[in-house]
Enzyme design. Sequence first.
Site, mmCIF file in Angstrom:
data_model
loop_
_atom_site.group_PDB
_atom_site.id
_atom_site.type_symbol
_atom_site.label_atom_id
_atom_site.label_comp_id
_atom_site.label_asym_id
_atom_site.label_seq_id
_atom_site.Cartn_x
_atom_site.Cartn_y
_atom_site.Cartn_z
ATOM 1 N N ALA A 194 13.529 7.073 16.575
ATOM 2 C CA ALA A 194 13.090 6.726 17.931
ATOM 3 C C ALA A 194 11.608 6.980 18.163
ATOM 4 C CB ALA A 194 13.913 7.512 18.953
ATOM 5 N N ALA A 250 10.295 1.156 16.549
ATOM 6 C CA ALA A 250 10.893 1.414 17.858
ATOM 7 C C ALA A 250 9.895 1.107 18.961
ATOM 8 C CB ALA A 250 11.348 2.869 17.934
ATOM 9 N N LYS A 251 8.653 1.569 18.764
ATOM 10 C CA LYS A 251 7.633 1.381 19.817
ATOM 11 C C LYS A 251 7.233 -0.082 19.960
ATOM 12 C CE LYS A 251 5.542 5.822 18.952
ATOM 13 N NZ LYS A 251 4.573 6.436 18.081
ATOM 14 N N ARG A 305 12.824 13.956 14.130
ATOM 15 C CA ARG A 305 12.667 15.387 13.815
ATOM 16 C C ARG A 305 11.788 16.101 14.832
ATOM 17 N NH1 ARG A 305 10.369 14.529 8.065
ATOM 18 N NH2 ARG A 305 9.434 12.939 9.384
ATOM 19 N N ASP A 310 17.521 -9.464 9.917
ATOM 20 C CA ASP A 310 16.460 -10.252 9.296
ATOM 21 C C ASP A 310 15.770 -10.892 10.491
ATOM 22 O OD1 ASP A 310 14.998 -12.581 8.380
ATOM 23 O OD2 ASP A 310 15.932 -12.218 6.440
ATOM 24 N N HIS A 311 14.593 -10.378 10.847
ATOM 25 C CA HIS A 311 14.058 -10.757 12.170
ATOM 26 C C HIS A 311 13.718 -12.253 12.240
ATOM 27 C CE1 HIS A 311 9.952 -10.221 10.526
ATOM 28 N NE2 HIS A 311 9.535 -10.928 11.558
ATOM 29 N N ASP A 325 9.293 -8.762 -0.071
ATOM 30 C CA ASP A 325 8.969 -8.538 1.338
ATOM 31 C C ASP A 325 9.347 -9.745 2.203
ATOM 32 O OD1 ASP A 325 7.772 -7.015 3.449
ATOM 33 O OD2 ASP A 325 6.042 -8.353 3.374
ATOM 34 N N HIS A 350 13.568 -13.409 4.322
ATOM 35 C CA HIS A 350 13.216 -14.356 5.382
ATOM 36 C C HIS A 350 13.195 -15.816 4.895
ATOM 37 C CE1 HIS A 350 12.294 -10.723 7.390
ATOM 38 N NE2 HIS A 350 11.059 -10.581 6.958
ATOM 39 N N LYS A 386 -2.145 -18.286 10.445
ATOM 40 C CA LYS A 386 -0.862 -17.635 10.667
ATOM 41 C C LYS A 386 0.100 -18.725 11.117
ATOM 42 C CE LYS A 386 2.319 -14.582 11.994
ATOM 43 N NZ LYS A 386 3.201 -13.992 10.986
HETATM 44 N N1 LIG Z 1 7.322 -1.174 11.549
HETATM 45 C C1 LIG Z 1 7.638 -2.428 11.371
HETATM 46 O O1 LIG Z 1 6.980 -3.348 11.824
HETATM 47 C C2 LIG Z 1 8.854 -2.786 10.588
HETATM 48 C C3 LIG Z 1 9.696 -1.814 10.096
HETATM 49 N N2 LIG Z 1 10.848 -2.174 9.443
HETATM 50 C C4 LIG Z 1 11.770 -1.153 8.943
HETATM 51 O O2 LIG Z 1 12.147 -0.300 10.010
HETATM 52 C C5 LIG Z 1 12.358 1.000 9.547
HETATM 53 C C6 LIG Z 1 11.469 1.964 10.338
HETATM 54 O O3 LIG Z 1 10.127 1.625 10.117
HETATM 55 P P1 LIG Z 1 8.929 2.260 10.968
HETATM 56 O O4 LIG Z 1 9.323 2.461 12.375
HETATM 57 O O5 LIG Z 1 7.757 1.437 10.674
HETATM 58 O O6 LIG Z 1 8.750 3.689 10.261
HETATM 59 P P2 LIG Z 1 7.932 4.933 10.813
HETATM 60 O O7 LIG Z 1 7.498 5.696 9.612
HETATM 61 O O8 LIG Z 1 6.939 4.575 11.824
HETATM 62 O O9 LIG Z 1 9.058 5.780 11.556
HETATM 63 C C7 LIG Z 1 10.037 6.473 10.852
HETATM 64 C C8 LIG Z 1 10.986 7.152 11.831
HETATM 65 O O10 LIG Z 1 11.931 7.859 11.052
HETATM 66 C C9 LIG Z 1 12.013 9.199 11.553
HETATM 67 N N3 LIG Z 1 12.307 10.096 10.441
HETATM 68 C C10 LIG Z 1 11.622 10.229 9.295
HETATM 69 N N4 LIG Z 1 12.199 11.148 8.508
HETATM 70 C C11 LIG Z 1 13.267 11.620 9.198
HETATM 71 C C12 LIG Z 1 14.256 12.587 8.918
HETATM 72 N N5 LIG Z 1 14.299 13.274 7.780
HETATM 73 N N6 LIG Z 1 15.205 12.792 9.850
HETATM 74 C C13 LIG Z 1 15.191 12.107 11.008
HETATM 75 N N7 LIG Z 1 14.294 11.181 11.325
HETATM 76 C C14 LIG Z 1 13.337 10.937 10.424
HETATM 77 C C15 LIG Z 1 10.646 9.475 12.149
HETATM 78 O O11 LIG Z 1 10.753 10.422 13.173
HETATM 79 P P3 LIG Z 1 10.184 11.934 13.045
HETATM 80 O O12 LIG Z 1 8.882 11.845 12.344
HETATM 81 O O13 LIG Z 1 10.090 12.395 14.464
HETATM 82 O O14 LIG Z 1 11.218 12.643 12.279
HETATM 83 C C16 LIG Z 1 10.311 8.116 12.759
HETATM 84 O O15 LIG Z 1 10.887 8.014 14.024
HETATM 85 C C17 LIG Z 1 12.064 0.963 8.043
HETATM 86 O O16 LIG Z 1 13.271 0.740 7.364
HETATM 87 C C18 LIG Z 1 11.161 -0.242 7.887
HETATM 88 O O17 LIG Z 1 11.272 -0.804 6.604
HETATM 89 C C19 LIG Z 1 11.185 -3.483 9.294
HETATM 90 C C20 LIG Z 1 10.387 -4.487 9.753
HETATM 91 C C21 LIG Z 1 9.142 -4.211 10.395
HETATM 92 O O1 LIG Z 2 9.257 -8.597 7.525
HETATM 93 C C1 LIG Z 2 8.060 -8.808 7.493
HETATM 94 O O2 LIG Z 2 7.563 -9.767 8.279
HETATM 95 C C2 LIG Z 2 6.191 -9.762 8.643
HETATM 96 C C3 LIG Z 2 5.889 -11.151 9.170
HETATM 97 O O3 LIG Z 2 6.668 -11.396 10.292
HETATM 98 P P1 LIG Z 2 6.200 -12.454 11.397
HETATM 99 O O4 LIG Z 2 7.300 -12.420 12.402
HETATM 100 O O5 LIG Z 2 4.878 -11.967 11.920
HETATM 101 O O6 LIG Z 2 6.065 -13.765 10.700
HETATM 102 C C4 LIG Z 2 5.299 -9.410 7.488
HETATM 103 O O7 LIG Z 2 3.978 -9.216 7.951
HETATM 104 C C5 LIG Z 2 5.764 -8.141 6.844
HETATM 105 O O8 LIG Z 2 4.982 -7.892 5.691
HETATM 106 C C6 LIG Z 2 7.216 -8.226 6.468
HETATM 107 O O9 LIG Z 2 7.675 -6.943 6.056
#
Ligand SMILES: NC(=O)C1=CN([C@@H]2O[C@H](COP(=O)(O)OP(=O)(O)OC[C@H]3O[C@@H](n4cnc5c(N)ncnc54)[C@H](OP(=O)(O)O)[C@@H]3O)[C@@H](O)[C@H]2O)C=CC1
Ligand SMILES: O=C1O[C@H](COP(=O)(O)O)[C@@H](O)[C@H](O)[C@H]1O
Length: 513
Positions: free
Chosen positions: A11, A16-17, A44, A179-180, A237, A242, A348
Amino acid sequence: MDSTTFVLFGATGDLAKRKIYPALYNLFIDRKLVPTFSLIGLGRRELSDETFQANVEQSLRMFSRRQAEDPVLMNSFLSAFRYRVLDVGRKDDYKKLLNQIELREEELGISPNRLFYLSVGPEFFETIAANIQESGLGSANGWKRLVIEKPFGHDLQSARDLNEKLSKAFAEDEIFRIDHYLGKPMVQKLEVLQQTNPVLRALWTNRYIANVQITANETVGVEERAGYYDHVGAVRDMFQNHMLQLLMMLAIHLPSDSTSSENVRYKKKKIMEALEPLQKQSVGANVVRAQYTAGVINGKPVVDYTSEPGIAATSMNDTFIAAKLQIDDFFWRGVPFYIRTGKRMKEKSTRIVIEFKGPLKQPSSTPEDSKVPNLLVFEISPNEGITLQLNTRDPDHKEEFKPILIDFHSKKDDVPEAYENLIHDALHGDPTFFAHWDEVELSWQWVQPILEAFEENVVPLRKYAAGSYGPTESDALLAEDGYHWWFDAKTEQDTDTDTKEGEQYAYHANANH
Ligand SMILES: NC(=O)C1=CN([C@@H]2O[C@H](COP(=O)(O)OP(=O)(O)OC[C@H]3O[C@@H](n4cnc5c(N)ncnc54)[C@H](OP(=O)(O)O)[C@@H]3O)[C@@H](O)[C@H]2O)C=CC1
Ligand SMILES: O=C1O[C@H](COP(=O)(O)O)[C@@H](O)[C@H](O)[C@H]1O
């Protein structure tokens, strides 16, 4: 929608954000969340409910497509949010979580329907699923669902291992693999467009279609994700998930009287089963692997891939992949599907271009370049639209033909984000636009010889300048069959501006080189 507790692992993370909270907020504004909707965020770090809510509010101000200004609406939305500390590996934390969820369910008077959303690194997926089961979190007298982010495995074997472990805690119909690209509104429209338009249905065959081109180009580079991206490359990736999902969604033929999720999934599986497999030795003839060098994008110089922070100077990772695929079934036999995706490209854009057969016979005096095939173009993102390119008579030169474009474009603000659609569907238990295990497994199976060929350097790593449309070998892939990539000529002039409503633009042969 049933009353639901949304249990969000990760979260405090980036996804999430940037995606999950804005999507939930937009669903709330559109009255698509039940009034008793409840979310428990997990991570955490120690946060009070108030600080968590303030963080969520801040993320909405930064990332929501809708204004987040009305304090009454905002407070009403945020009042559903609670935060608890949980370390993925600590079993005690799950027990405590169960107590907290039960208390909250009691307080709200809602059934124990629980959606577990894993927005954490893939290394945690198995542990969390197992702990949900062991702790009793998943055994309440309501439904349970697991929403899981990518990546789903690193290759065929690891994906199978992961699936086996998840299956011990969740049944296939309880697992929603995100798969977004399947959440993008235009992708969701593909089946409806085909089903409800006899004109398109009639044309959806090798009798009329010459080739299909699926492109997902990005201008961004590796950004801050070197650690992840340098191990996966464009093939894992983007391509395995996708791009193959786009191919399936485009190629399925659905019965006109039913769009059930079983139907969609069954037909997608059939497409994957009909994809002609590649052998490791034949990968080089059908797949182009490339990496970007320094160049200019939108007037700004950018460095080559191996000079990006965190990337080794010797990295052989692919930042671009193009491939020719063939579907060996009644409808598509003989129609090449060309797929390309890359980072640091000129524009893009995610689009599908369908090129129809049979350029028109023209009077011999007609200049060559007035000949255009009919094209049907689905613009998926960042702009959304459908364009049909037809030929008509040129009023100024009556002996010549002139292409016209029948054009529909959505206004950007009207288009929901992919995550809104997906979270909405997961809350409703509709699996249509999530990846079924069969599709995931067949995709990895198809891609596996490519992974091995890349690993063993059987396929040369080509180079392309950042800000181009990829390496010349990608153009050659089509040229061998007498085709070329189509691109939106307008982006040649200005890559930053969106297509304005009603604006005409033309599709041209790739002018890369
Ligand atoms: N960011 C993106 O745009 C995208 C992300 N994803 C996927 O989404 C998932 C999350 O990515 P993202 O949000 O970028 O990752 P981040 O590294 O930003 O966030 C990871 C989250 O996991 C939590 N976390 C890490 N370790 C632990 C632990 N041991 N126990 C509990 N919580 C833990 C962290 O919280 P805290 O530090 O408070 O523990 C944090 O909230 C991944 O699988 C990623 O591949 C997929 C597509 C796009
Ligand atoms: O899943 C992913 O998608 C993005 C591209 O997504 P889009 O909605 O902006 O087309 C990509 O940048 C990223 O590397 C990949 O993990």
